[in-house]
Scaffold this motif. Structure first.
Motif, mmCIF file in Angstrom:
data_model
loop_
_atom_site.group_PDB
_atom_site.id
_atom_site.type_symbol
_atom_site.label_atom_id
_atom_site.label_comp_id
_atom_site.label_asym_id
_atom_site.label_seq_id
_atom_site.Cartn_x
_atom_site.Cartn_y
_atom_site.Cartn_z
ATOM 1 N N VAL A 25 -7.983 -2.997 18.393
ATOM 2 C CA VAL A 25 -7.258 -1.744 18.265
ATOM 3 C C VAL A 25 -8.252 -1.245 16.954
ATOM 4 O O VAL A 25 -8.336 -1.912 15.982
ATOM 5 N N GLU A 26 -8.467 -0.042 16.730
ATOM 6 C CA GLU A 26 -8.874 0.269 15.488
ATOM 7 C C GLU A 26 -8.085 1.165 14.624
ATOM 8 O O GLU A 26 -7.072 1.637 14.902
ATOM 9 N N SER A 27 -8.339 0.808 13.302
ATOM 10 C CA SER A 27 -7.201 1.126 12.316
ATOM 11 C C SER A 27 -7.955 1.959 11.048
ATOM 12 O O SER A 27 -9.163 1.392 10.819
ATOM 13 N N HIS A 28 -7.680 2.936 10.795
ATOM 14 C CA HIS A 28 -7.893 3.628 9.406
ATOM 15 C C HIS A 28 -7.242 3.414 8.257
ATOM 16 O O HIS A 28 -6.014 3.732 8.216
ATOM 17 N N GLU A 82 -8.775 -6.196 -2.216
ATOM 18 C CA GLU A 82 -7.176 -6.713 -2.173
ATOM 19 C C GLU A 82 -6.453 -5.421 -1.803
ATOM 20 O O GLU A 82 -5.548 -5.700 -0.948
ATOM 21 N N HIS A 83 -6.621 -4.455 -1.871
ATOM 22 C CA HIS A 83 -5.938 -3.159 -1.670
ATOM 23 C C HIS A 83 -5.900 -2.962 -0.079
ATOM 24 O O HIS A 83 -4.938 -2.530 0.681
ATOM 25 N N VAL A 84 -7.147 -3.051 0.482
ATOM 26 C CA VAL A 84 -7.179 -2.880 1.979
ATOM 27 C C VAL A 84 -6.524 -4.138 2.348
ATOM 28 O O VAL A 84 -5.871 -3.826 3.468
ATOM 29 N N ALA A 85 -6.640 -5.220 2.093
ATOM 30 C CA ALA A 85 -6.157 -6.339 2.646
ATOM 31 C C ALA A 85 -4.557 -6.143 2.624
ATOM 32 O O ALA A 85 -3.677 -6.471 3.658
ATOM 33 N N LEU A 86 -3.894 -5.748 1.783
ATOM 34 C CA LEU A 86 -2.386 -5.506 1.696
ATOM 35 C C LEU A 86 -2.288 -4.237 2.622
ATOM 36 O O LEU A 86 -0.865 -4.333 3.251
ATOM 37 N N ALA A 87 -2.996 -3.355 3.029
ATOM 38 C CA ALA A 87 -2.694 -2.331 3.898
ATOM 39 C C ALA A 87 -3.099 -2.484 5.239
ATOM 40 O O ALA A 87 -2.589 -1.778 6.275
ATOM 41 N N ILE A 88 -3.490 -3.811 5.697
ATOM 42 C CA ILE A 88 -3.802 -4.330 7.113
ATOM 43 C C ILE A 88 -2.464 -4.304 7.867
ATOM 44 O O ILE A 88 -1.505 -5.101 7.442
ATOM 45 N N ASP A 89 -2.399 -3.791 9.062
ATOM 46 C CA ASP A 89 -1.162 -3.855 9.758
ATOM 47 C C ASP A 89 -1.112 -5.380 10.405
ATOM 48 O O ASP A 89 -1.885 -5.711 11.251
ATOM 49 N N PRO A 90 0.091 -5.983 10.201
ATOM 50 C CA PRO A 90 0.042 -7.496 10.581
ATOM 51 C C PRO A 90 0.318 -7.662 11.860
ATOM 52 O O PRO A 90 0.090 -8.520 12.970
ATOM 53 N N TYR A 91 0.780 -6.377 12.780
ATOM 54 C CA TYR A 91 1.121 -6.674 14.386
ATOM 55 C C TYR A 91 0.628 -5.136 14.800
ATOM 56 O O TYR A 91 1.418 -4.393 15.345
ATOM 57 N N PRO A 92 -0.981 -5.266 14.849
ATOM 58 C CA PRO A 92 -1.483 -3.888 15.453
ATOM 59 C C PRO A 92 -0.974 -3.780 16.886
ATOM 60 O O PRO A 92 -1.202 -4.896 17.812
ATOM 61 N N TRP A 136 -10.099 -11.566 6.177
ATOM 62 C CA TRP A 136 -8.655 -11.119 6.968
ATOM 63 C C TRP A 136 -8.444 -11.554 8.213
ATOM 64 O O TRP A 136 -7.337 -10.933 8.873
ATOM 65 N N SER A 137 -9.425 -12.211 9.140
ATOM 66 C CA SER A 137 -8.842 -12.397 10.483
ATOM 67 C C SER A 137 -8.820 -11.299 11.296
ATOM 68 O O SER A 137 -7.741 -11.170 11.845
ATOM 69 N N VAL A 138 -9.813 -10.473 11.150
ATOM 70 C CA VAL A 138 -9.730 -9.106 11.982
ATOM 71 C C VAL A 138 -11.231 -9.285 12.781
ATOM 72 O O VAL A 138 -11.978 -10.166 12.468
#
Length: 184
Positions: free
Chosen positions: A84-87, A141-151, A41-43
């Protein structure tokens, strides 16, 4: 959804063992799987990933996976590059049908050639091949779609950014360099 080994997080469910009664499945990613997902996911980091599903039969030969997936990820801020942490907490409802099933066909076009699809309606069933479905790949897949592309870190703004004016955006005349040419 692809049913191969693309995702480092996998939990295979045998279709033949699924009954009409829902089966509760809880899965979570280990350290190695989380590291692989972070790279995919490049995080910066995937601190946690877990999912709780109900797996049950759908119609005659389909399978329904319904539940929630949660994840804690760390990304780089697009302004400062600080962590930046994301939930992420996403509902999941996916229906799978075997390859060649009548239920997997797209809706028929009307006599005008239009296909009537309801954007708010349920998704079309996904097709699986073989006798297993990868519930781990569904969660990933569902997590990958929910990742903020511009955190962005809270209270962070672009510094030194100046909007251009219409004057700046106007192209210079190609003859502007000639205006001082004939002066003595």
């Amino acid at each position: 959804m692809k049913n191969d080994d693309e995702t480092p997080f996998s939990y295979r469910v045998k279709v033949g063992h699924i009954s009409a009664n829902p089966v509760e499945v809880t899965i979570s990613a280990n350290d190695e799987e989380r590291a692989g997902l972070a790279e995919l996911w490049s995080v910066l980091d995937v601190k946690a990933l877990s999912a709780t599903f109900q797996v049950l039969r759908w119609k005659r030969d389909g399978v329904r996976i319904k539940g929630r997936v949660t994840a804690e990820i760390v990304q780089a801020c697009v302004v400062t590059l600080d962590p930046v942490e994301s939930h992420i907490d996403e509902p999941i409802e996916v229906i799978f049908v075997p390859e060649g099933s009548k239920l997997a066909r797209l809706p028929v076009a009307t006599d005008t050639g239009e296909m009537l699809l309801d954007p708010e309606g349920p998704d079309a069933p996904e097709v699986f091949t073989g006798d297993t479905i990868d519930a781990g790949a569904v969660a990933a897949e569902h997590v990958a779609l929910a990742i903020d592309p511009y955190p962005r870190k809270p209270d962070t703004a672009f510094a030194g950014h100046i909007e251009s004016s219409d004057e700046d955006d106007r192209k210079p005349s190609p003859f502007a360099v000639l205006k001082d040419w004939k002066k003595d």
